[in-house]
Design a protein around this motif. Sequence first.
Motif, PDB file in Angstrom:
ATOM      1  N   CYS A 219       0.805  -1.225   0.000  1.00 40.45           N
ATOM      2  CA  CYS A 219       0.000   0.000   0.000  1.00 40.45           C
ATOM      3  C   CYS A 219       0.837   1.275   0.000  1.00 40.45           C
ATOM      4  N   SER A 223      -1.775   2.108  -4.930  1.00 39.09           N
ATOM      5  CA  SER A 223      -3.043   2.425  -4.260  1.00 39.09           C
ATOM      6  C   SER A 223      -4.163   1.672  -4.965  1.00 39.09           C
ATOM      7  N   CYS A 227      -4.068  -3.984  -2.209  1.00 42.45           N
ATOM      8  CA  CYS A 227      -2.720  -3.802  -1.677  1.00 42.45           C
ATOM      9  C   CYS A 227      -2.633  -4.308  -0.235  1.00 42.45           C
TER      10      CYS A 227
END
Length: 365
Positions: A219, A223, A227
Motif C-alpha cells: 500500500c 493504491s 494492496c
Amino acid sequence: MKNILVAAAIALVVSILLTPYLIRVFSRQGFGQEIREEGPDSHKAKRGTPTMGGVAILVAMWAGYLVAHLYSYLTKGPGVQDLPFSASGLLILMLTTALGIVGFLDDFIKIRKQRNLGLNKTAKLVGQFVATIAFALLAVQFANKDGLTPASVNLSFIRDIAVISFGVVGFVVFCYGVVSAWSNAVNLTDGLDGLAGGSSAMVLATYVIISFWQYRYNCSTVSTAGCYLVRDPLDVALVAAAAMAGCVGFLWWNAAPAKIFMGDTGSLALGGLVAGLSMVTRTELLMIIIGGLFVVEVVSVGTQIAVFRTTRRRLFRMAPFHHHFELAGWAETTVIIRFWLLAGICCMFGLGLFYSDWLGAASGQ
C-alpha cells in the motif's frame, strides 16, 4: 528480484560447501546423534551420525541475507535507492538464531550425556520464552513513515482481522504460543532423513512468493484495493529465500541416507522462522494451511497421548505420525517422499488461497 536470487544463490553455495566441513568436524569431535530406544529398529543404525547440522542452515541464511544487501548497495544506480536493512528482516533473523542457540544447547547436552534427552522441558521453554518475548515486544515497535510496525496486534488470516485485536500484552502471549507451537512442530517432524528440511524448504519457498507479492502490491507503493498493509516485504522475502536455499543445500547431505542431521539446532530455528514469517506477513492462520504437514505431526502426537491416557490403547503404532507408517512396513524413503508430497499440496493450497484473496480484493468483491 535480483536481490532475492542473490540471497538464494549465496545461501545455497554456503550450505552445500559448509555442511561437509561440519560433517568432518563433528565426526572428529564425536558429536553423534543418540537414538530413542523405543524408536523403530531401523533407526538404530543411525546412532553416531553427526548432528547439529542446523548450524549450516543458520550460517547460510545470514550469509545470503547480508551478501544480498551488499550486492544491492554496490549495484545501485544514480538516483536509485539501495535496499536497506529492515526491522522486520532483522527481527526474524534474531528470533531464528536465538531458537537455534537453544536447540544447539539441547543437542550439545544430548551428546555430552550420551542420551536422547538434552535440555529439560523447563530450560527449553525458558529459552523459547526469552527469545519470543524479545521478538514480540520489538515487533510492535519501529513504525515506519506509514505507521506500520513489523507485526500487528491483530489476528490475521491473509490480512489483519481488525475485529480481533489482542493488544500489546495479549499479542506477546499469542506470539509465545505461535512460536512455541511451530518450533515444536518442526522439531517433531524432524524424525526421518530430509523430512523436516525438505518440508521447510517448501514452506519457505511459499513465503518467498507471498512476501514478494506483498512487495509488488504494498500500500505504500500502489493504491489499489488489493494492496497489503505490511512493513518491509522485500527484506522479508530475502530472509525467506536465503533460509529456503540453506535448507536445500543442507538437504543435499541430509537426504536419505543422511550423512548429518539438523538436530534441534535446525528444527527449533526453522520453526521459529516460519512463525516469525507468518506474523510479519500477517498470515498467522494461513500458516496453519501452508504448514499443514507440521500440524498433522503435532496433532498425531497429541491424539496419541489423549487416546492412550483415556483408553490405555494406542491409536497409532507410534507417534509422531511418520513412524506409524514405518512400523506399518513402508520404506523410509517412501514415507519421506509421500510426506513431501503432502507438504507440497498444503503449500500450493495455501498459496492458492492467498492469490484468491488478492483477486477478490483487487476486484472489489
